[in-house]
Scaffold this active site. Structure first.
Site, PDB file in Angstrom:
ATOM      1  N   ASP A  59     -39.767  -4.463 -15.230  1.00 12.08           N
ATOM      2  CA  ASP A  59     -40.517  -3.214 -15.118  1.00 12.08           C
ATOM      3  C   ASP A  59     -41.215  -3.216 -13.752  1.00 12.08           C
ATOM      4  OD1 ASP A  59     -42.855  -1.356 -15.452  1.00 12.08           O
ATOM      5  OD2 ASP A  59     -42.016  -1.201 -17.476  1.00 12.08           O
ATOM      6  N   SER A 125     -38.549  15.657  -5.571  1.00 11.48           N
ATOM      7  CA  SER A 125     -37.907  16.755  -6.293  1.00 11.48           C
ATOM      8  C   SER A 125     -38.327  18.095  -5.705  1.00 11.48           C
ATOM      9  CB  SER A 125     -38.357  16.676  -7.755  1.00 11.48           C
ATOM     10  OG  SER A 125     -38.086  17.873  -8.429  1.00 11.48           O
ATOM     11  N   TYR A 150     -45.206  15.564 -14.667  1.00 14.28           N
ATOM     12  CA  TYR A 150     -44.075  14.936 -13.978  1.00 14.28           C
ATOM     13  C   TYR A 150     -44.032  15.393 -12.520  1.00 14.28           C
ATOM     14  CZ  TYR A 150     -39.337  14.593 -12.148  1.00 14.28           C
ATOM     15  OH  TYR A 150     -38.270  14.373 -11.317  1.00 14.28           O
ATOM     16  N   LYS A 154     -44.631  13.356  -8.624  1.00 15.35           N
ATOM     17  CA  LYS A 154     -43.786  13.387  -7.418  1.00 15.35           C
ATOM     18  C   LYS A 154     -44.608  13.833  -6.208  1.00 15.35           C
ATOM     19  CE  LYS A 154     -40.016  12.077  -9.341  1.00 15.35           C
ATOM     20  NZ  LYS A 154     -39.577  10.699  -9.109  1.00 15.35           N
ATOM     21  N   ASN A 180     -30.905  20.413  -7.976  1.00 19.46           N
ATOM     22  CA  ASN A 180     -30.509  20.153  -9.377  1.00 19.46           C
ATOM     23  C   ASN A 180     -29.227  19.324  -9.473  1.00 19.46           C
ATOM     24  OD1 ASN A 180     -32.371  22.513  -9.398  1.00 19.46           O
ATOM     25  ND2 ASN A 180     -31.995  22.401 -11.592  1.00 19.46           N
ATOM     26  N   ASN A 200     -32.087  19.708 -19.714  1.00 21.25           N
ATOM     27  CA  ASN A 200     -31.490  20.332 -18.538  1.00 21.25           C
ATOM     28  C   ASN A 200     -30.206  21.084 -18.903  1.00 21.25           C
ATOM     29  OD1 ASN A 200     -32.709  17.446 -17.136  1.00 21.25           O
ATOM     30  ND2 ASN A 200     -33.404  19.438 -16.427  1.00 21.25           N
ATOM     31  N   GLY A 300     -42.981  27.877 -17.503  1.00 21.78           N
ATOM     32  CA  GLY A 300     -42.970  27.059 -16.291  1.00 21.78           C
ATOM     33  C   GLY A 300     -41.752  27.280 -15.399  1.00 21.78           C
ATOM     34  N   ASP A 301     -40.747  28.035 -15.873  1.00 18.93           N
ATOM     35  CA  ASP A 301     -39.540  28.262 -15.060  1.00 18.93           C
ATOM     36  C   ASP A 301     -39.797  29.289 -13.964  1.00 18.93           C
ATOM     37  OD1 ASP A 301     -37.880  26.471 -16.263  1.00 18.93           O
ATOM     38  OD2 ASP A 301     -36.679  27.949 -17.365  1.00 18.93           O
TER      39      ASP A 301
HETATM   40  P1  NAD Z   1     -32.816   8.206 -15.125  1.00 16.23           P
HETATM   41  O1  NAD Z   1     -33.822   8.250 -16.212  1.00 16.23           O
HETATM   42  O2  NAD Z   1     -31.382   8.238 -15.503  1.00 16.23           O
HETATM   43  O3  NAD Z   1     -33.071   6.927 -14.198  1.00 16.23           O
HETATM   44  C1  NAD Z   1     -34.349   6.377 -14.004  1.00 16.23           C
HETATM   45  C2  NAD Z   1     -34.265   4.902 -14.313  1.00 16.23           C
HETATM   46  O4  NAD Z   1     -35.534   4.298 -14.108  1.00 16.23           O
HETATM   47  C3  NAD Z   1     -33.856   4.608 -15.761  1.00 16.23           C
HETATM   48  O5  NAD Z   1     -32.752   3.721 -15.749  1.00 16.23           O
HETATM   49  C4  NAD Z   1     -35.098   3.963 -16.371  1.00 16.23           C
HETATM   50  O6  NAD Z   1     -34.753   2.994 -17.345  1.00 16.23           O
HETATM   51  C5  NAD Z   1     -35.769   3.366 -15.144  1.00 16.23           C
HETATM   52  N1  NAD Z   1     -37.233   3.189 -15.258  1.00 16.23           N
HETATM   53  C6  NAD Z   1     -38.159   4.100 -15.660  1.00 16.23           C
HETATM   54  N2  NAD Z   1     -39.394   3.569 -15.583  1.00 16.23           N
HETATM   55  C7  NAD Z   1     -39.251   2.291 -15.114  1.00 16.23           C
HETATM   56  C8  NAD Z   1     -40.155   1.227 -14.820  1.00 16.23           C
HETATM   57  N3  NAD Z   1     -41.464   1.357 -15.022  1.00 16.23           N
HETATM   58  N4  NAD Z   1     -39.643   0.067 -14.368  1.00 16.23           N
HETATM   59  C9  NAD Z   1     -38.323  -0.088 -14.164  1.00 16.23           C
HETATM   60  N5  NAD Z   1     -37.426   0.877 -14.441  1.00 16.23           N
HETATM   61  C10 NAD Z   1     -37.879   2.051 -14.897  1.00 16.23           C
HETATM   62  O7  NAD Z   1     -33.155   9.410 -14.124  1.00 16.23           O
HETATM   63  P2  NAD Z   1     -32.321   9.973 -12.885  1.00 16.23           P
HETATM   64  O8  NAD Z   1     -31.901  11.347 -13.234  1.00 16.23           O
HETATM   65  O9  NAD Z   1     -31.331   8.987 -12.435  1.00 16.23           O
HETATM   66  O10 NAD Z   1     -33.493  10.115 -11.827  1.00 16.23           O
HETATM   67  C11 NAD Z   1     -33.772   9.116 -10.860  1.00 16.23           C
HETATM   68  C12 NAD Z   1     -34.994   9.521 -10.066  1.00 16.23           C
HETATM   69  O11 NAD Z   1     -34.757  10.789  -9.462  1.00 16.23           O
HETATM   70  C13 NAD Z   1     -36.255   9.689 -10.906  1.00 16.23           C
HETATM   71  O12 NAD Z   1     -37.351   9.228 -10.159  1.00 16.23           O
HETATM   72  C14 NAD Z   1     -36.336  11.177 -11.111  1.00 16.23           C
HETATM   73  O13 NAD Z   1     -37.640  11.608 -11.340  1.00 16.23           O
HETATM   74  C15 NAD Z   1     -35.800  11.700  -9.789  1.00 16.23           C
HETATM   75  N6  NAD Z   1     -35.254  13.052  -9.879  1.00 16.23           N
HETATM   76  C16 NAD Z   1     -34.292  13.326 -10.793  1.00 16.23           C
HETATM   77  C17 NAD Z   1     -33.806  14.611 -10.894  1.00 16.23           C
HETATM   78  C18 NAD Z   1     -32.748  14.954 -11.929  1.00 16.23           C
HETATM   79  O14 NAD Z   1     -32.518  16.119 -12.178  1.00 16.23           O
HETATM   80  N7  NAD Z   1     -32.059  13.998 -12.529  1.00 16.23           N
HETATM   81  C19 NAD Z   1     -34.281  15.619 -10.052  1.00 16.23           C
HETATM   82  C20 NAD Z   1     -35.267  15.292  -9.113  1.00 16.23           C
HETATM   83  C21 NAD Z   1     -35.744  13.982  -9.031  1.00 16.23           C
HETATM   84  C1  UD1 Z   2     -36.054  20.925 -14.202  1.00 17.54           C
HETATM   85  C2  UD1 Z   2     -37.522  20.653 -14.011  1.00 17.54           C
HETATM   86  C3  UD1 Z   2     -37.756  20.000 -12.671  1.00 17.54           C
HETATM   87  C4  UD1 Z   2     -36.923  18.743 -12.551  1.00 17.54           C
HETATM   88  C5  UD1 Z   2     -35.478  19.093 -12.790  1.00 17.54           C
HETATM   89  C6  UD1 Z   2     -34.711  17.814 -12.773  1.00 17.54           C
HETATM   90  C7  UD1 Z   2     -38.717  22.362 -15.290  1.00 17.54           C
HETATM   91  C8  UD1 Z   2     -39.608  23.568 -15.228  1.00 17.54           C
HETATM   92  N1  UD1 Z   2     -38.295  21.869 -14.126  1.00 17.54           N
HETATM   93  O1  UD1 Z   2     -35.627  21.850 -13.215  1.00 17.54           O
HETATM   94  O2  UD1 Z   2     -39.113  19.644 -12.534  1.00 17.54           O
HETATM   95  O3  UD1 Z   2     -37.066  18.151 -11.266  1.00 17.54           O
HETATM   96  O4  UD1 Z   2     -35.330  19.743 -14.064  1.00 17.54           O
HETATM   97  O5  UD1 Z   2     -33.668  17.772 -13.592  1.00 17.54           O
HETATM   98  O6  UD1 Z   2     -38.405  21.878 -16.366  1.00 17.54           O
HETATM   99  N2  UD1 Z   2     -31.652  26.560 -18.837  1.00 17.54           N
HETATM  100  C9  UD1 Z   2     -31.200  27.320 -19.887  1.00 17.54           C
HETATM  101  N3  UD1 Z   2     -30.928  26.691 -21.067  1.00 17.54           N
HETATM  102  C10 UD1 Z   2     -31.087  25.339 -21.242  1.00 17.54           C
HETATM  103  C11 UD1 Z   2     -31.564  24.560 -20.147  1.00 17.54           C
HETATM  104  C12 UD1 Z   2     -31.841  25.218 -18.962  1.00 17.54           C
HETATM  105  O7  UD1 Z   2     -31.027  28.536 -19.763  1.00 17.54           O
HETATM  106  O8  UD1 Z   2     -30.835  24.840 -22.357  1.00 17.54           O
HETATM  107  C13 UD1 Z   2     -31.925  27.234 -17.533  1.00 17.54           C
HETATM  108  C14 UD1 Z   2     -33.363  27.120 -17.068  1.00 17.54           C
HETATM  109  O9  UD1 Z   2     -34.130  28.157 -17.611  1.00 17.54           O
HETATM  110  C15 UD1 Z   2     -33.180  27.195 -15.542  1.00 17.54           C
HETATM  111  C16 UD1 Z   2     -31.817  26.552 -15.301  1.00 17.54           C
HETATM  112  O10 UD1 Z   2     -31.144  26.594 -16.550  1.00 17.54           O
HETATM  113  O11 UD1 Z   2     -33.134  28.546 -15.146  1.00 17.54           O
HETATM  114  C17 UD1 Z   2     -31.908  25.116 -14.822  1.00 17.54           C
HETATM  115  O12 UD1 Z   2     -32.730  24.385 -15.750  1.00 17.54           O
HETATM  116  P1  UD1 Z   2     -32.872  22.785 -15.696  1.00 17.54           P
HETATM  117  O13 UD1 Z   2     -31.523  22.170 -15.697  1.00 17.54           O
HETATM  118  O14 UD1 Z   2     -33.805  22.386 -16.796  1.00 17.54           O
HETATM  119  O15 UD1 Z   2     -33.506  22.507 -14.283  1.00 17.54           O
HETATM  120  P2  UD1 Z   2     -34.842  23.115 -13.623  1.00 17.54           P
HETATM  121  O16 UD1 Z   2     -35.642  23.861 -14.594  1.00 17.54           O
HETATM  122  O17 UD1 Z   2     -34.442  23.793 -12.376  1.00 17.54           O
END
Ligand code: NAD
Ligand code: UD1
Length: 342
Positions: A59, A125, A150, A154, A180, A200, A300-301
């Site tokens: 961790d 993000s 969250y 960031k 995204n 998502n 929040g969207d």
């Molecule tokens: P993910 O959850 O698949 O990967 C994150 C990893 O971090 C996981 O494997 C989890 O087990 C590990 N983790 C969490 N807390 C930990 C800790 N305290 N110590 C060690 N490991 C820990 O998520 P992801 O989608 O791969 O995202 C990676 C990064 O990108 C994250 O910081 C996330 O916030 C950021 N991010 C993701 C998105 C997205 O849409 N996926 C968008 C913007 C930013």
């Molecule tokens: C969301 C998070 C954002 C995060 C990102 C990472 C919110 C408000 N924002 O972004 O902080 O960094 O995910 O993955 O949650 N939608 C539907 N039906 C669904 C799911 C989504 O219509 O079941 C729509 C949403 O309203 C949005 C779009 O799809 O318009 C994208 O949604 P999502 O994939 O959750 O991403 P964000 O909201 O952009």
């Protein structure tokens, strides 16, 4: 370079490992597996063609655990993915989010500097822009009000890392603001593996297509967008992964340590697609049905969010290569081959 990849077993981390090795780098992964399965690392090693990826189940809040990893490996830089990322959960459990994401990063950065490793790429993000003041969003767009804890983790971590860099110019800090991420590796062997009901859009679509969920709820069709549904900058996860390799240039190019070695890049395609564009492309390209119904807006969207990614191209030579058809094809390829995830 030898790179510490925190959160390397997760969705974006696992894809980034492949790009790192492809570019001739090596990696050491630290992950507590709170949101991932070590099977992802076995498959990554298979895809790369090596026996295994060096992995520690540690961790990032565990100082001693991290110290041991740094004592064992000579690490040049860290790509820091580890963190909790579920927006809704962060509203229910703000303390857990601040403690894990901020507390964890502070411990990590402290151990890094003690070992003279002062190069970090941080997963930020688009959420830091809040309701963006301009579209397309450039990096000079002011940061905004986040709608959830969250997002604040960031935004605050960006500020903390910039302050740390200013106080000690030996640090090089790269903040990548992801838009995204969707899609999966072309092999279909690794991909996004959400726990429970997906929040998502793309994992929800793939779970409807595979028969795990009845229909997609489209959250609102009365936004000021061409078809009334939300518009986002979807980016293929392999493009996103490649952006991290490109960003390593910031460390080798930073010949003289300077006060402004903080590099901020938007990582998106620069194109906005609506929720219904994504559904329609998914159905057309994959030949599967995705039933949906219109639901109320989600709290929040925002209506529209896409970026101007030209700064990353100009400075680190990175640009997205994949389009919407690749994204929907590869997302489905992963889900179809792994209906229950890992
Ligand atoms: P993910 O959850 O698949 O990967 C994150 C990893 O971090 C996981 O494997 C989890 O087990 C590990 N983790 C969490 N807390 C930990 C800790 N305290 N110590 C060690 N490991 C820990 O998520 P992801 O989608 O791969 O995202 C990676 C990064 O990108 C994250 O910081 C996330 O916030 C950021 N991010 C993701 C998105 C997205 O849409 N996926 C968008 C913007 C930013
Ligand atoms: C969301 C998070 C954002 C995060 C990102 C990472 C919110 C408000 N924002 O972004 O902080 O960094 O995910 O993955 O949650 N939608 C539907 N039906 C669904 C799911 C989504 O219509 O079941 C729509 C949403 O309203 C949005 C779009 O799809 O318009 C994208 O949604 P999502 O994939 O959750 O991403 P964000 O909201 O952009």
């Amino acid at each position: 370079m030898q790179i510490l990849v925190t959160g390397g077993a997760g969705y974006i981390g696992s894809h980034t490992l492949i790009e790192l090795y492809k570019a001739g780098h090596t990696a050491v992964v630290v992950d507590n597996l709170s949101n991932s399965n070590p099977e992802s690392l076995r498959r990554v090693a298979d895809i790369i063609g090596i026996p295994e990826i060096p992995f520690y189940r540690v961790d990032i809040r565990d100082r001693e655990g991290l110290e041991k990893v740094f004592a064992k490996h000579k690490l040049d830089a860290c790509i820091h993915f580890a963190g909790l990322k579920a927006v809704g959960e962060s509203v229910e459990k703000p303390w857990e989010y601040y403690e894990n994401n901020i507390g964890g990063t502070l411990v990590l950065v402290d151990v890094m500097r003690k070992h003279g490793c002062k190069n970090i790429i941080f997963s930020s993000s688009a959420t830091v822009y809040g309701d963006p003041a301009e579209i397309p969003i450039t990096e000079s767009c002011p940061k905004g009000q986040c709608t959830n804890p969250y997002g604040w983790t960031k935004s605050m971590l960006e500020q903390m890392l910039m302050d740390i860099q200013k106080a000690d110019p030996e640090w090089n800090v790269v903040l990548l603001r992801y838009f995204n991420p969707v899609g999966a590796h072309q092999s279909g062997r690794i991909g996004e593996n959400p726990n429970g009901i997906p929040n998502n859009l793309m994992p929800y679509i793939t779970q409807v297509a595979v028969g795990k969920r009845k229909e997609l709820g489209v959250f609102g069709n009365d936004y000021p967008t061409p078809d009334g549904t939300g518009v986002r900058d979807f980016i293929h996860v392999c493009d996103l992964a490649a952006a991290h390799v490109a960003a390593l240039k910031c460390f080798t190019n930073a010949l003289t340590h300077s006060l402004n070695n903080t590099f901020i890049y938007n990582i998106g395609t620069g194109k906005g697609y609506s929720v219904l564009d994504m559904v329609k492309a998914f159905v057309r390209v994959n030949g599967v049905e995705v039933p949906y119904s219109i639901k109320p807006r989600r709290a929040g969207d925002i209506a529209t969010c896409y970026c101007d990614p030209s700064k990353a191209e100009a400075e680190i030579g990175w640009k997205a290569r994949y389009g919407i058809e690749d994204m929907v094809r590869d997302s489905w390829n992963w889900q179809r081959q792994n209906p229950e995830g890992y």
